[in-house]
Design a protein around this motif. Structure first.
Motif: not given
Length: 496
Positions: A53-60, A68-83
């Motif tokens: 976990e990092n601070i942005w995981d924790h914060y969001t 805005a809109n309770n958004a998170t980077g949990d999936v974001a652009c999914d570059s971990y799987h789509k690099y």
């Protein structure tokens, strides 16, 4: 290319701009073009394959109402799987390099080197390998705002212990990836980390201690950068032959009038923003800017503090930090007007009270989707000249510059922004002699834009965040940037 230029001209008409045509001069042969992203903003996979976990995981997750809109980077652009799709996009653009950041928590889940996450290491090795196989140079940022949460639990960046934690993380990254990475940036925009994360409490981790927290944070970060640089210089440079720098951001500060007071106020703002982090590293004299040292010491005494709230760099620390760069990195997007004002009243300590200037933006300047980002291309040229003269004519790489809108594919305003800012950059190079060798567009694709979630879009590729597959589609600005890269020219035909 004809279609591209038609789009640019349409953009000018659409905006009602009166600016002259973009430069018809060619960029120098050694000038390179790239695009940038950051790990938390694009990767997703927030808890996949052993990532910590990092601070942005924790914060969001714990303060969703701050986004805005309770958004998170949990999936974001999914570059971990789509690099690999990202690499194909980069290849299509023809960029010379790709600036991206490593997720500290994906490599070291606890923040410490006691545990290395092999899945995270493999991800970055695969990405770097794919880039190099396609002739794209990796420009790697070690830290782009996503501190491992366990290190925040011991105080985060105001805690001087993090100097050594970062140094060990940097050594790990150099060891793992340094044979294939020749351009390293230690920190991205420490001003944003320190001022907004530990001073104003506006971004992760949300610590509000203005006038104290941001100064302690900066003190740790400049020392951590220097330690990482020396580790590279002494242990890795002889065999890896790479370069190391730090990315500092600034908006140009334009005096509100020709008065000496407004000029002094504008210079003070530049020193409190860019100079605070750049001076100890890039300036031949080292140390924090003298105007900060003097003003914060004076106000601290009047507020009843026994010593200055700004930590003092010792003679040994100044010498250790000074010159720890191989090139200068600059992020810039816009300009502010600055006027002199009476010093804020003595009371509760605060960064803006220490600064004590008045800023505003001209209402005639064109808007973006971001309230702070106005289109002021002449400010970029002035900023480049200020950096060049203040820091003894270094090589400069512009590591971020870009424009936000609503994500439309026919993004004519972004084309206009790029053409105008690149014209000002080219004028700084060809007419003023500023040694700018690279330009990095922010961003490769629409992504998680911190507190603004997915409302503001900076990408030259659109991402459909309603589609589980996160489909990417090139925008008109992507086609325009592609032609600029291919021809080193902003118009149809350039003078040689």
């Amino acid at each position: 290319m004809k279609v591209t230029i038609y789009l640019f001209c349409t953009a000018v008409l659409f905006l009602g701009q009166s600016r002259s045509e973009p430069s018809n001069k060619k960029f120098p042969e050694n000038f390179r073009f790239g695009v940038a992203t950051a790990a938390y903003q694009v990767e997703g996979g927030w808890a996949d394959d052993g990532k910590g976990e990092n601070i942005w995981d924790h914060y969001t997750h714990h303060q969703p109402d701050h986004i805005a809109n309770n958004a998170t980077g949990d999936v974001a652009c999914d570059s971990y799987h789509k690099y690999m799709e990202d690499v194909e996009m980069l290849k299509n653009l023809g960029v010379n390099y790709y600036r991206f950041s490593l997720s500290w928590s994906r490599i070291l889940p606890t923040g410490y080197t006691n545990q290395i996450n092999e899945a995270g290491v493999t991800y970055y090795k695969n990405l770097i390998s794919a880039l190099k196989e396609n002739g794209i140079e990796p420009f790697v940022t070690l830290y782009h705002w996503d501190l491992p949460q366990p290190l925040q639990e011991i105080g985060g960046w105001p805690n001087p212990l993090l100097e050594d934690n970062f140094a060990e993380y940097a050594r790990t990254a150099f060891t793992l990836f340094g044979d294939d990475v020749k351009n390293w940036m230690t920190f991205n925009e420490p001003q944003q980390t320190c001022l907004f994360g530990y001073g104003l409490g506006a971004t992760a981790p949300g610590a509000s201690a203005s006038g104290i927290g941001e100064y302690k944070c900066a003190y740790t970060i400049v020392k951590a950068h220097a330690k990482a640089y020396h580790i590279y210089d002494e242990e890795f440079r002889p065999t890896q032959n790479g370069r190391v720098s730090i990315v500092v951001d600034a908006s140009w500060a334009e005096p509100g009038s020709d008065s000496d007071e407004d000029k002094e106020a504008a210079e003070r703002l530049l020193q409190f923003s860019y100079g605070f982090y750049a001076h100890p590293i890039y300036h031949p004299d080292g140390n924090f800017p003298q105007v900060m040292i003097d003003r914060i010491a004076d106000r601290s005494e009047k507020e009843g503090f026994p010593t200055s709230r700004l930590p003092e760099l010792s003679t040994e620390e100044i010498e250790y930090i000074r010159g720890t760069f191989d090139f200068l990195c600059l992020n810039s997007y816009t300009t502010n007007m600055v006027k002199w004002t009476n010093d804020y009243a003595i009371g509760a300590p605060g960064y803006y009270a220490d600064l004590s200037v008045s800023t505003y933006q001209d209402p005639s300047w064109n808007n973006s989707a971001s309230g702070w980002l106005k289109v002021v291309p002449w400010g970029m040229r002035k900023l480049l000249n200020w950096v060049d003269q203040t820091y003894n004519h270094p090589e400069i790489v512009i590591t971020e510059n870009g424009f936000s809108d609503d994500g439309r594919l026919d993004d004519l305003t972004r084309i206009n922004y790029y053409a105008e800012y690149l014209t000002s950059i080219l004028e700084a190079v060809l007419e003023d002699g500023v040694n700018v060798t690279g330009y990095t567009a922010w961003s490769l694709m629409d992504n998680f834009q911190w507190n603004f979630g997915y409302l503001e879009k900076f990408g030259i590729y659109q991402v459909d965040f309603e589609d589980p597959d996160r489909t990417r589609t090139i925008k008109s600005s992507g086609e325009y940037y592609k032609s600029v890269i291919a021809n080193k020219c902003l118009v149809d035909t350039c003078e040689e």
